[in-house]
Design a protein around this motif. Structure first.
Motif, PDB file in Angstrom:
ATOM      1  N   UNK A  20       0.828  -1.210   0.000  1.00 34.64           N
ATOM      2  CA  UNK A  20       0.000   0.000   0.000  1.00 34.64           C
ATOM      3  C   UNK A  20       0.860   1.256   0.000  1.00 34.64           C
ATOM      4  N   UNK A  21       1.907   1.285   0.827  1.00 35.81           N
ATOM      5  CA  UNK A  21       2.781   2.461   0.885  1.00 35.81           C
ATOM      6  C   UNK A  21       3.488   2.688  -0.444  1.00 35.81           C
ATOM      7  N   UNK A  22       3.915   1.615  -1.095  1.00 34.13           N
ATOM      8  CA  UNK A  22       4.566   1.741  -2.405  1.00 34.13           C
ATOM      9  C   UNK A  22       3.609   2.322  -3.433  1.00 34.13           C
ATOM     10  N   UNK A  23       2.362   1.886  -3.392  1.00 29.48           N
ATOM     11  CA  UNK A  23       1.365   2.410  -4.331  1.00 29.48           C
ATOM     12  C   UNK A  23       1.069   3.886  -4.072  1.00 29.48           C
ATOM     13  N   UNK A  24       1.052   4.289  -2.814  1.00 24.82           N
ATOM     14  CA  UNK A  24       0.786   5.699  -2.488  1.00 24.82           C
ATOM     15  C   UNK A  24       1.838   6.604  -3.091  1.00 24.82           C
ATOM     16  N   UNK A  25       3.094   6.251  -2.939  1.00 24.64           N
ATOM     17  CA  UNK A  25       4.169   7.120  -3.421  1.00 24.64           C
ATOM     18  C   UNK A  25       4.300   7.087  -4.929  1.00 24.64           C
ATOM     19  N   UNK A  26       3.813   6.036  -5.578  1.00 28.86           N
ATOM     20  CA  UNK A  26       3.888   5.941  -7.036  1.00 28.86           C
ATOM     21  C   UNK A  26       2.882   6.861  -7.713  1.00 28.86           C
ATOM     22  N   UNK A  27       1.795   7.178  -7.042  1.00 29.72           N
ATOM     23  CA  UNK A  27       0.737   8.030  -7.595  1.00 29.72           C
ATOM     24  C   UNK A  27       1.061   9.485  -7.299  1.00 29.72           C
ATOM     25  N   UNK A  28       1.879  10.118  -8.143  1.00 30.67           N
ATOM     26  CA  UNK A  28       2.375  11.475  -7.889  1.00 30.67           C
ATOM     27  C   UNK A  28       1.283  12.526  -7.740  1.00 30.67           C
ATOM     28  N   UNK A  29       0.150  12.333  -8.398  1.00 31.32           N
ATOM     29  CA  UNK A  29      -0.908  13.334  -8.317  1.00 31.32           C
ATOM     30  C   UNK A  29      -1.986  12.998  -7.310  1.00 31.32           C
ATOM     31  N   UNK A  30      -1.830  11.888  -6.629  1.00 29.43           N
ATOM     32  CA  UNK A  30      -2.884  11.416  -5.737  1.00 29.43           C
ATOM     33  C   UNK A  30      -2.957  12.179  -4.427  1.00 29.43           C
ATOM     34  N   UNK A  31      -4.158  12.482  -4.017  1.00 27.46           N
ATOM     35  CA  UNK A  31      -4.343  13.202  -2.757  1.00 27.46           C
ATOM     36  C   UNK A  31      -4.099  12.304  -1.546  1.00 27.46           C
ATOM     37  N   UNK A  32      -4.030  10.997  -1.764  1.00 23.64           N
ATOM     38  CA  UNK A  32      -3.789  10.093  -0.635  1.00 23.64           C
ATOM     39  C   UNK A  32      -2.354  10.190  -0.125  1.00 23.64           C
ATOM     40  N   UNK A  33      -1.496  10.900  -0.837  1.00 24.37           N
ATOM     41  CA  UNK A  33      -0.121  11.116  -0.350  1.00 24.37           C
ATOM     42  C   UNK A  33      -0.061  12.258   0.665  1.00 24.37           C
ATOM     43  N   UNK A  34      -1.152  12.991   0.812  1.00 31.01           N
ATOM     44  CA  UNK A  34      -1.189  14.069   1.796  1.00 31.01           C
ATOM     45  C   UNK A  34      -1.439  13.471   3.171  1.00 31.01           C
ATOM     46  N   UNK A  35      -0.630  13.879   4.123  1.00 32.24           N
ATOM     47  CA  UNK A  35      -0.741  13.347   5.477  1.00 32.24           C
ATOM     48  C   UNK A  35      -0.729  14.484   6.470  1.00 32.24           C
ATOM     49  N   UNK A  36      -1.273  14.224   7.624  1.00 37.41           N
ATOM     50  CA  UNK A  36      -1.218  15.193   8.710  1.00 37.41           C
ATOM     51  C   UNK A  36      -0.191  14.695   9.712  1.00 37.41           C
ATOM     52  N   UNK A  37       0.801  15.541   9.967  1.00 38.67           N
ATOM     53  CA  UNK A  37       1.848  15.234  10.927  1.00 38.67           C
ATOM     54  C   UNK A  37       1.608  16.103  12.158  1.00 38.67           C
ATOM     55  N   UNK A  38       1.501  15.476  13.303  1.00 36.92           N
ATOM     56  CA  UNK A  38       1.226  16.216  14.537  1.00 36.92           C
ATOM     57  C   UNK A  38       2.374  16.044  15.516  1.00 36.92           C
ATOM     58  N   UNK A  39       2.665  17.132  16.208  1.00 36.73           N
ATOM     59  CA  UNK A  39       3.710  17.133  17.227  1.00 36.73           C
ATOM     60  C   UNK A  39       3.198  17.937  18.424  1.00 36.73           C
ATOM     61  N   UNK A  40       4.024  18.056  19.421  1.00 40.77           N
ATOM     62  CA  UNK A  40       3.699  18.865  20.596  1.00 40.77           C
ATOM     63  C   UNK A  40       4.696  20.017  20.642  1.00 40.77           C
ATOM     64  N   UNK A  41       4.197  21.240  20.789  1.00 43.59           N
ATOM     65  CA  UNK A  41       5.060  22.421  20.809  1.00 43.59           C
ATOM     66  C   UNK A  41       5.847  22.497  22.113  1.00 43.59           C
ATOM     67  N   UNK A  42       6.768  23.446  22.156  1.00 45.59           N
ATOM     68  CA  UNK A  42       7.543  23.669  23.385  1.00 45.59           C
ATOM     69  C   UNK A  42       6.644  24.080  24.545  1.00 45.59           C
ATOM     70  N   UNK A  43       5.463  24.612  24.199  1.00 43.89           N
ATOM     71  CA  UNK A  43       4.484  25.016  25.222  1.00 43.89           C
ATOM     72  C   UNK A  43       3.503  23.893  25.528  1.00 43.89           C
TER      73      UNK A  43
END
Length: 79
Positions: A20-43
Motif C-alpha cells: 500500500x505504501x509503495x502504491x501511495x508514493x507511485x501516484x504522484x498526483x494522488x491526494x492520498x499522499x497528503x498526510x497530517x503530521x502532529x507534534x507537541x510544541x515547546x508550550x
C-alpha cells in the motif's frame, strides 16, 4: 483499501502495508499522499500540519516528507 484478516500473520500484514505504501508514493498526483503530521510544541500544545509523502524507504523504515520551506511548520519541525 488495506484489508487485514484475523488469520494474517505479521509477515503477511507487513507485506500488505509495504504494498500500500509503495502504491501511495507511485501516484504522484494522488491526494492520498497528503498526510497530517502532529507534534507537541515547546508550550505543550498540539501542532498539526499537512505534509506530502514523497517516498518510503523500507530498510530502515524511513518516510520522506515534503513541505513548503517558507511555511512556519518547517521551524516547528526543526529540532
Amino acid at each position: 483499501m488495506l484489508k487485514i484478516e484475523a488469520s494474517d500473520g505479521l509477515e503477511k500484514i507487513w507485506g500488505k502495508v509495504t504494498y500500500q505504501l509503495s502504491n501511495l508514493t507511485a501516484d504522484r498526483g494522488g491526494s492520498s499522499r497528503l498526510m497530517v503530521l502532529s507534534t507537541v510544541s515547546k508550550n505543550s500544545e498540539p501542532e498539526s500540519r499537512t505534509v506530502v509523502l514523497r517516498n518510503v524507504i523500507f530498510n530502515p523504515l524511513t518516510f520522506v516528507l515534503f513541505t513548503d520551506v517558507r511555511s512556519p511548520k518547517v521551524q516547528e519541525l526543526t529540532f
